[in-house]
Design a protein around this motif. Structure first.
Motif, mmCIF file in Angstrom:
data_model
loop_
_atom_site.group_PDB
_atom_site.id
_atom_site.type_symbol
_atom_site.label_atom_id
_atom_site.label_comp_id
_atom_site.label_asym_id
_atom_site.label_seq_id
_atom_site.Cartn_x
_atom_site.Cartn_y
_atom_site.Cartn_z
ATOM 1 N N LEU A 172 31.794 -38.999 -74.166
ATOM 2 C CA LEU A 172 31.330 -38.719 -72.809
ATOM 3 C C LEU A 172 29.875 -39.119 -72.599
ATOM 4 C CD1 LEU A 172 32.815 -35.149 -72.241
ATOM 5 C CD2 LEU A 172 33.630 -37.269 -71.222
ATOM 6 N N THR A 173 29.093 -39.128 -73.662
ATOM 7 C CA THR A 173 27.660 -39.389 -73.570
ATOM 8 C C THR A 173 27.400 -40.821 -73.111
ATOM 9 O OG1 THR A 173 27.047 -37.724 -75.198
ATOM 10 C CG2 THR A 173 25.546 -39.587 -74.945
ATOM 11 N N GLY A 174 26.598 -40.958 -72.067
ATOM 12 C CA GLY A 174 26.361 -42.276 -71.484
ATOM 13 C C GLY A 174 25.189 -43.009 -72.081
ATOM 14 N N LYS A 175 25.137 -43.063 -73.415
ATOM 15 C CA LYS A 175 24.043 -43.739 -74.101
ATOM 16 C C LYS A 175 24.626 -44.638 -75.190
ATOM 17 C CE LYS A 175 20.444 -40.336 -73.235
ATOM 18 N NZ LYS A 175 19.273 -39.667 -73.771
ATOM 19 N N PRO A 176 24.818 -45.928 -74.906
ATOM 20 C CA PRO A 176 25.425 -46.833 -75.891
ATOM 21 C C PRO A 176 24.721 -46.854 -77.236
ATOM 22 C CG PRO A 176 25.360 -47.875 -73.735
ATOM 23 C CD PRO A 176 24.584 -46.593 -73.611
ATOM 24 N N VAL A 177 23.397 -46.670 -77.247
ATOM 25 C CA VAL A 177 22.680 -46.702 -78.517
ATOM 26 C C VAL A 177 23.146 -45.592 -79.448
ATOM 27 C CG1 VAL A 177 20.748 -45.241 -77.724
ATOM 28 C CG2 VAL A 177 20.376 -46.920 -79.554
ATOM 29 N N LEU A 178 23.596 -44.463 -78.891
ATOM 30 C CA LEU A 178 24.130 -43.385 -79.713
ATOM 31 C C LEU A 178 25.596 -43.600 -80.049
ATOM 32 C CD1 LEU A 178 22.600 -40.252 -77.915
ATOM 33 C CD2 LEU A 178 21.670 -41.542 -79.848
ATOM 34 N N GLN A 179 26.319 -44.290 -79.182
ATOM 35 C CA GLN A 179 27.755 -44.476 -79.351
ATOM 36 C C GLN A 179 28.115 -45.628 -80.275
ATOM 37 O OE1 GLN A 179 28.574 -45.009 -75.144
ATOM 38 N NE2 GLN A 179 29.654 -43.042 -75.067
ATOM 39 N N ASP A 180 27.351 -46.718 -80.207
ATOM 40 C CA ASP A 180 27.761 -47.967 -80.862
ATOM 41 C C ASP A 180 28.067 -47.842 -82.355
ATOM 42 O OD1 ASP A 180 27.670 -49.258 -78.462
ATOM 43 O OD2 ASP A 180 25.712 -50.204 -78.780
ATOM 44 N N PRO A 181 27.299 -47.071 -83.149
ATOM 45 C CA PRO A 181 27.624 -46.996 -84.582
ATOM 46 C C PRO A 181 28.956 -46.316 -84.891
ATOM 47 C CG PRO A 181 25.359 -46.289 -84.163
ATOM 48 C CD PRO A 181 26.049 -46.350 -82.839
ATOM 49 N N PHE A 182 29.570 -45.679 -83.892
ATOM 50 C CA PHE A 182 30.742 -44.851 -84.158
ATOM 51 C C PHE A 182 31.991 -45.293 -83.397
ATOM 52 C CE2 PHE A 182 26.871 -42.331 -84.633
ATOM 53 C CZ PHE A 182 26.971 -42.037 -85.972
ATOM 54 N N ARG A 183 31.957 -46.471 -82.811
ATOM 55 C CA ARG A 183 33.134 -46.967 -82.116
ATOM 56 C C ARG A 183 34.235 -47.313 -83.120
ATOM 57 N NH1 ARG A 183 31.743 -47.569 -76.848
ATOM 58 N NH2 ARG A 183 29.524 -47.814 -76.399
ATOM 59 N N PRO A 184 35.531 -47.153 -82.714
ATOM 60 C CA PRO A 184 36.033 -46.825 -81.392
ATOM 61 C C PRO A 184 35.934 -45.332 -81.087
ATOM 62 C CG PRO A 184 37.864 -47.113 -82.888
ATOM 63 C CD PRO A 184 36.617 -47.450 -83.663
ATOM 64 N N LEU A 185 35.631 -45.055 -79.840
ATOM 65 C CA LEU A 185 35.493 -43.682 -79.380
ATOM 66 C C LEU A 185 36.793 -43.221 -78.715
ATOM 67 C CD1 LEU A 185 31.880 -44.012 -77.959
ATOM 68 C CD2 LEU A 185 32.549 -42.983 -80.127
ATOM 69 N N LEU A 186 36.738 -42.067 -78.085
ATOM 70 C CA LEU A 186 37.910 -41.493 -77.435
ATOM 71 C C LEU A 186 38.394 -42.415 -76.322
ATOM 72 C CD1 LEU A 186 39.423 -38.694 -77.679
ATOM 73 C CD2 LEU A 186 38.080 -37.992 -75.696
ATOM 74 N N PRO A 187 39.668 -42.795 -76.316
ATOM 75 C CA PRO A 187 40.153 -43.683 -75.256
ATOM 76 C C PRO A 187 40.232 -42.961 -73.916
ATOM 77 C CG PRO A 187 41.978 -42.946 -76.632
ATOM 78 C CD PRO A 187 40.722 -42.463 -77.298
ATOM 79 N N GLY A 188 40.116 -43.726 -72.863
ATOM 80 C CA GLY A 188 40.279 -43.179 -71.526
ATOM 81 C C GLY A 188 39.030 -42.594 -70.913
ATOM 82 N N VAL A 189 37.907 -42.656 -71.642
ATOM 83 C CA VAL A 189 36.646 -42.115 -71.122
ATOM 84 C C VAL A 189 35.808 -43.253 -70.568
ATOM 85 C CG1 VAL A 189 34.553 -40.839 -71.654
ATOM 86 C CG2 VAL A 189 36.703 -40.221 -72.770
ATOM 87 N N GLU A 190 35.298 -43.074 -69.356
ATOM 88 C CA GLU A 190 34.517 -44.118 -68.693
ATOM 89 C C GLU A 190 33.203 -43.532 -68.193
ATOM 90 O OE1 GLU A 190 36.917 -45.688 -65.492
ATOM 91 O OE2 GLU A 190 38.727 -45.060 -66.573
ATOM 92 N N GLN A 191 32.119 -44.305 -68.357
ATOM 93 C CA GLN A 191 30.839 -43.920 -67.773
ATOM 94 C C GLN A 191 30.623 -44.691 -66.476
ATOM 95 O OE1 GLN A 191 30.491 -44.241 -71.529
ATOM 96 N NE2 GLN A 191 30.997 -42.082 -71.274
ATOM 97 N N ILE A 192 30.203 -43.984 -65.449
ATOM 98 C CA ILE A 192 29.907 -44.607 -64.167
ATOM 99 C C ILE A 192 28.459 -44.324 -63.798
ATOM 100 C CG2 ILE A 192 32.305 -44.429 -63.383
ATOM 101 C CD1 ILE A 192 31.458 -42.036 -61.640
ATOM 102 N N ALA A 193 27.914 -45.140 -62.929
ATOM 103 C CA ALA A 193 26.529 -44.939 -62.482
ATOM 104 C C ALA A 193 26.413 -43.606 -61.748
ATOM 105 C CB ALA A 193 26.106 -46.086 -61.569
ATOM 106 N N PRO A 194 25.268 -42.944 -61.850
ATOM 107 C CA PRO A 194 25.086 -41.640 -61.184
ATOM 108 C C PRO A 194 24.772 -41.787 -59.704
ATOM 109 C CG PRO A 194 23.126 -42.194 -62.412
ATOM 110 C CD PRO A 194 24.116 -43.298 -62.685
ATOM 111 N N THR A 195 25.686 -42.399 -58.983
ATOM 112 C CA THR A 195 25.539 -42.561 -57.534
ATOM 113 C C THR A 195 26.817 -42.100 -56.851
ATOM 114 O OG1 THR A 195 26.439 -44.812 -57.453
ATOM 115 C CG2 THR A 195 24.080 -44.589 -57.908
#
Length: 402
Positions: free
Chosen positions: A141-164
């Motif tokens: 769920l965390t919208g920070k690729p720098v934290l996510q990238d070392p641990f991919r693949p992550l949970l499927p079906g989760v999407e980050q969208i712009a905060p607008t």
């Protein structure tokens, strides 16, 4: 023990998941801590918005001692009075209907993910720039690729969208299980959502039958001048509520505990055997959290957070520093947005002057002091933070921008 000695010990014994500590702390009292060399600091980070009552508050220490002498842990095969009392208090404070207890904020988010999965829908939305925790579901769920990238693949079906609101309108559809949102993005540097965002999120999720799950792990428990951001005037439409709220940090005032509060039908989505925790809701943690919440209520600390937050904002604005562009956040969760990427330098300069603040981003300083601060702490912060800003402004080039 000097700084070199504890740094050597730390590097030898601890996994290298964090940089070397800024100091080795020995003890604390109120809004102050001391390191092993005897240096005193005014603590305006509060364990990252955790120490609602400050350090060694008598209500906290008495609750730990009294419950530890009676019953500390019983597993989830049994219940205890502190657990039930805390659940009842939380449903009253939140307006929710049922509580699931965890040991941390990231576990509360994991429970929220499973809640969303129980809808049978495949998509979960969260926001870019968000932070929801380090376990795999929360990290997804965390919208920070720098934290996510070392641990991919992550949970499927989760999407980050712009905060607008525009991105939200485009992404929400009838196959979305849940939208998970921090009312203020704390780890991003106390970043506010656009005006009207949560109201739009509630209207759109309701229209599409999706859950609105709020991560109030950092913003909740009175920190922002309301018990929870969603309860503040004008944040949600009158009478509206989220479907679930994740809590932790200030809930235990320093004792590890988290919770997921469910509202309405969402409170019944997780059925027996579908989720559990050996330690979650243990008598010791829930007794301490109950005592912390009672003290926050009895001492009027939610109102104090609003008052002292306004005073701190006025004080920082009055410094007229060329480094300060604007302020963000609510109550005693304050972001100081900088004109240059010198947050780490400001943190270091503040620490040299006996003040602990946090560089949440290169150009953002985060303040999250205990809810107990008063006139003396506000005055001392003002003096020391102004001095830190002045020192960094004098030592860095003026041409750099954030």
């Amino acid at each position: 023990m000097n700084a070199s000695t504890f740094t050597t010990r730390f590097r030898a014994a601890m996994m290298p998941t964090v940089p070397s500590p800024l100091a080795m702390l020995s003890h604390g009292k109120g809004a102050r801590v001391w390191d092993v060399e005897g240096t005193e600091y005014l603590d305006f980070l509060g364990g990252i918005a955790v120490n609602a009552l400050g350090h060694a508050h008598p209500v906290f220490t008495r609750a730990v001692s009294a419950q530890a002498e009676r019953l500390a842990h019983i597993s989830n095969y049994f219940a205890s009075e502190p657990e039930l009392a805390l659940a009842e208090r939380l449903t009253r404070l939140t307006g929710g209907d049922a509580v699931y207890f965890t040991n941390s904020g990231t576990e509360a988010i994991e429970a929220a993910v499973k809640l969303a999965r129980r809808t049978g829908r495949p998509r979960i939305l969260s926001l870019t720039g968000s932070f929801h925790g380090r376990t795999m579901g929360a990290l997804s769920l965390t919208g920070k690729p720098v934290l996510q990238d070392p641990f991919r693949p992550l949970l499927p079906g989760v999407e980050q969208i712009a905060p607008t609101i525009a991105a939200l309108e485009k992404a929400l559809a009838d196959d979305v299980a849940a939208l998970v949102v921090e009312p203020i993005q704390g780890e991003a540097g106390v970043v506010d959502l656009p005006d009207g965002y949560l109201a739009a999120a509630r209207e759109l999720t309701s229209r599409h039958g999706a859950l609105l799950i709020l991560d109030e792990i950092q913003t909740g428990i009175g920190r922002t001048g309301d018990w929870f951001v969603y309860q503040a005037e004008g944040v949600l439409p009158p009478g509206a509520a989220p479907d679930a709220v994740a809590l932790a940090k200030g809930l235990g005032g320093g004792f590890p505990i988290g919770a997921l509060v469910g509202f309405g039908a969402a409170a019944q989505l997780l059925q027996p055997g579908q989720h559990g925790s050996t330690y979650g809701g243990n008598p010791l943690a829930t007794a301490v959290a109950g005592a912390v919440l009672a003290e926050i209520e009895d001492a009027g600390l939610v109102a104090n957070a609003a008052l002292r937050g306004a005073e701190l904002r006025a004080a920082i604005a009055g410094m007229a520093s060329p480094l300060v562009a604007e302020l963000s956040g609510r109550g005693l969760l304050i972001g100081v947005v900088l004109t240059r990427p010198v947050a780490k330098e400001i943190v270091a300069a503040a620490q040299e002057r006996g003040l602990i603040v946090n560089a949440a981003a290169e150009s953002r300083v985060r303040l999250a002091p205990p809810l107990i601060i008063g006139d003396a702490e506000v005055a001392e912060f003002t003096e020391k933070f102004a001095a830190a800003l002045a020192a960094v402004a004098a030592s860095t080039p003026t041409g750099a921008t954030a």
